[in-house]
Write an enzyme that holds these catalytic residues in place. Structure first.
Site, PDB file in Angstrom:
ATOM      1  N   LYS A  13      -7.632   0.880  -2.702  1.00  0.00           N
ATOM      2  CA  LYS A  13      -7.081   0.637  -1.369  1.00  0.00           C
ATOM      3  C   LYS A  13      -7.128   1.900  -0.515  1.00  0.00           C
ATOM      4  CE  LYS A  13      -5.196  -1.602   1.994  1.00  0.00           C
ATOM      5  NZ  LYS A  13      -3.844  -2.163   2.037  1.00  0.00           N
ATOM      6  N   THR A  72       0.872  -1.179   0.000  1.00  0.00           N
ATOM      7  CA  THR A  72       0.000   0.000   0.000  1.00  0.00           C
ATOM      8  C   THR A  72       0.905   1.223   0.000  1.00  0.00           C
ATOM      9  OG1 THR A  72      -1.731  -1.163   1.203  1.00  0.00           O
ATOM     10  CG2 THR A  72      -1.812   1.243   1.244  1.00  0.00           C
TER      11      THR A  72
END
Length: 294
Positions: A174, A98
């Protein structure tokens, strides 16, 4: 990609280690590298280990990067002993970290002369689900490139939707996911701190409210750790949400979208880091909000 394709795996943190192990158990030939020798020992011999990121990546059909931050992604690719120049035109780079849209797009542009086979696939689900191949994986990439890594994605996740054709499309999803997660954890901590301040039995409050409309995954999962004060074993470190809520607010600023709840939650995590709690489990926000003498 077939079941016997070679995978170079870089990054064996709380999520990366169980994911690499799951990939190896599914029949993939995984060679991994991490800066922490202890974690390398923990995944061997099921996972082959390498002495450097370059050694792990060299000759691999797929290189998975599972580091924590955008600067770490940049260092793995282009820093001293970076792997960029050992990638071939046939290598598929699978970015599962991420790190935000900008970091993935910047990496894709810089790698164009070496390989254009890039898939970004950040994950959600936590450490326990990482160890059972039950993650949500949000996949961005061309149909051909995604197809080339589908057997690996299917081993790692139970739900792997393709959310866009470009590397970085997975990061967009995300970011939205982390907005919800970050706000929910902070809200759970604040709610249970209020329960404690009102003299309620916090464990009973957690149990009762989990049976009603206020129930959520984060209230159930992190709330249990808050009730049991399991802050020292960081299954998800508070520092991760300092980074992720920064990605959320950066993305919102770029889109000219107000995110007042995310901004408030970000301040809670920043306060936690400032108070020396960054390496604790993120459920420690409950303890921080409960204590009155800070």
């Amino acid at each position: 990609m077939n079941q016997k394709s070679s995978i170079g795996w870089i990054g064996l943190g709380a999520m990366g280690a169980p994911m690499a192990t799951v990939a190896a158990r599914a029949g993939h030939a995984v060679t991994a590298f991490d800066l922490n020798p202890a974690v390398l020992e923990s995944v061997a011999p099921l996972v082959d280990t390498a002495s450097s990121a370059r050694e792990a990546a060299m000759g691999a059909d797929v290189v998975v990067i599972m580091v924590a931050t955008g600067p770490q992604l940049d260092a793995v690719l282009f820093g001293e002993d970076g792997i960029a120049d050992v990638l071939s035109s046939g290598t598929t780079l699978l970015i599962m970290s991420t790190v935000g849209l900008a970091a993935v797009q910047r990496a894709a542009r810089a790698l164009e002369p070496l390989t254009q086979h890039i898939v970004d696939a950040p994950v959600s689900g936590g450490v326990a689900r990482a160890g059972t191949g039950d993650l949500l994986i949000m996949v961005g990439g061309s149909d051909k490139d995604v197809a080339s890594v589908k057997p690996l994605l299917d081993a790692l996740g139970s739900n792997c939707p393709v959310v866009g054709p470009e590397p970085g499309d997975g990061q967009k999803f995300k970011v939205v996911n982390q907005l919800l997660c970050g706000v929910h954890i902070a809200a759970a901590g604040e709610a249970l701190a209020l329960a404690d301040s009102m003299g309620l039995d916090v464990a009973q409050c957690h149990e009762v409210l989990n049976g009603g409309a206020a129930q959520s995954f984060m209230f159930q999962d992190r709330g249990s750790r808050m009730v049991n004060e399991e802050f020292d074993e960081a299954r998800s470190a508070l520092n991760i949400f300092v980074k992720d809520m920064g990605l959320v607010t950066d993305a919102a600023r770029a889109a000219d979208q107000p995110v007042p709840l995310a901004s408030a939650a970000e301040q809670v995590y920043l306060r936690g880091r400032r108070e020396g709690l960054g390496r604790k489990d993120d459920s420690v926000v409950y303890q921080m909000l409960r204590e009155r003498d800070r």
